[in-house]
Design a protein around this motif. Structure first.
Motif, mmCIF file in Angstrom:
data_model
loop_
_atom_site.group_PDB
_atom_site.id
_atom_site.type_symbol
_atom_site.label_atom_id
_atom_site.label_comp_id
_atom_site.label_asym_id
_atom_site.label_seq_id
_atom_site.Cartn_x
_atom_site.Cartn_y
_atom_site.Cartn_z
ATOM 1 N N UNK A 28 37.591 33.745 37.091
ATOM 2 C CA UNK A 28 38.932 34.244 36.785
ATOM 3 C C UNK A 28 40.018 33.452 37.496
ATOM 4 N N UNK A 29 39.665 32.795 38.589
ATOM 5 C CA UNK A 29 40.649 32.008 39.322
ATOM 6 C C UNK A 29 41.517 32.863 40.222
ATOM 7 N N UNK A 30 42.586 32.281 40.753
ATOM 8 C CA UNK A 30 43.440 32.992 41.710
ATOM 9 C C UNK A 30 44.122 34.236 41.142
ATOM 10 N N UNK A 31 44.331 34.283 39.844
ATOM 11 C CA UNK A 31 44.974 35.472 39.271
ATOM 12 C C UNK A 31 44.076 36.698 39.318
ATOM 13 N N UNK A 32 42.764 36.506 39.379
ATOM 14 C CA UNK A 32 41.833 37.613 39.547
ATOM 15 C C UNK A 32 41.693 38.497 38.324
ATOM 16 N N UNK A 33 41.099 39.650 38.550
ATOM 17 C CA UNK A 33 40.864 40.627 37.482
ATOM 18 C C UNK A 33 41.059 42.026 38.037
ATOM 19 N N UNK A 34 41.491 42.915 37.173
ATOM 20 C CA UNK A 34 41.625 44.317 37.542
ATOM 21 C C UNK A 34 40.232 44.935 37.669
ATOM 22 N N UNK A 35 40.125 45.960 38.507
ATOM 23 C CA UNK A 35 38.835 46.618 38.731
ATOM 24 C C UNK A 35 38.230 47.107 37.419
ATOM 25 N N UNK A 36 39.045 47.697 36.551
ATOM 26 C CA UNK A 36 38.536 48.183 35.264
ATOM 27 C C UNK A 36 37.987 47.072 34.405
ATOM 28 N N UNK A 37 38.631 45.926 34.434
ATOM 29 C CA UNK A 37 38.177 44.768 33.669
ATOM 30 C C UNK A 37 36.839 44.248 34.198
ATOM 31 N N UNK A 38 36.684 44.273 35.508
ATOM 32 C CA UNK A 38 35.413 43.851 36.117
ATOM 33 C C UNK A 38 34.305 44.811 35.700
ATOM 34 N N UNK A 39 34.577 46.113 35.802
ATOM 35 C CA UNK A 39 33.583 47.132 35.438
ATOM 36 C C UNK A 39 33.162 46.972 33.984
ATOM 37 N N UNK A 40 34.133 46.735 33.120
ATOM 38 C CA UNK A 40 33.834 46.584 31.690
ATOM 39 C C UNK A 40 33.022 45.321 31.426
ATOM 40 N N UNK A 41 33.420 44.216 32.033
ATOM 41 C CA UNK A 41 32.739 42.942 31.802
ATOM 42 C C UNK A 41 31.286 42.965 32.263
ATOM 43 N N UNK A 42 31.018 43.702 33.332
ATOM 44 C CA UNK A 42 29.665 43.721 33.896
ATOM 45 C C UNK A 42 28.898 45.003 33.606
ATOM 46 N N UNK A 43 29.533 45.917 32.866
ATOM 47 C CA UNK A 43 28.911 47.207 32.539
ATOM 48 C C UNK A 43 28.431 47.926 33.802
ATOM 49 N N UNK A 44 29.359 48.059 34.751
ATOM 50 C CA UNK A 44 29.066 48.716 36.027
ATOM 51 C C UNK A 44 29.921 49.974 36.117
#
Length: 124
Positions: A28-44
């Motif tokens: 994602x780089x320096x801009x990062x990702x929101x927690x919800x986006x991380x959870x969705x992308x990794x199905x966590x």
């Protein structure tokens, strides 16, 4: 970088979900990702994600910032570079300058992305 900091970072990454989170944030780089986006992308699940994000934050591998109502996470690239530098400080046991060894020990894109490889990831 001190050995204890490297060990804390490596210990945090020695877990499949945390490694996946960290790699996603590096991508994602320096801009990062929101927690919800991380959870969705990794199905966590959110609670599980929170636990792992906390472990990575405590190890100094990721940074957290608030944007409006969202928590945004990003990889701490300075810390990541420090750990890689510590690991490759005496690359291949050579006493030559650090730059002389880097091409020999640099992973190939194919090796870095493959799950199983018959050959080593570097020329060491």
């Amino acid at each position: 970088m001190e050995k204890k900091d490297v060990l804390a970072g490596l210990a945090a990454l020695a877990q499949e979900t945390r490694l996946d989170i960290f790699r996603l944030l590096v991508e994602a780089g320096p801009e990062g990702r929101a927690a919800g986006s991380i959870a969705e992308a990794l199905a966590v699940a959110p609670a599980t994600l929170s636990f792992h994000l906390s472990a990575l934050t405590n190890a100094g591998l990721i940074l957290q910032r608030r944007e409006s109502r969202s928590l945004i996470y990003s990889a701490d690239f300075e810390r990541m570079t420090g750990i890689v530098g510590f690991l490759s400080e005496n690359c291949c046991g050579r006493s030559a300058s650090a730059g002389a060894c880097l091409p020999v020990c640099a992973p190939t894109p194919e090796a870095a992305n493959s799950e199983k490889t018959a050959s080593p990831r570097c020329g060491c």
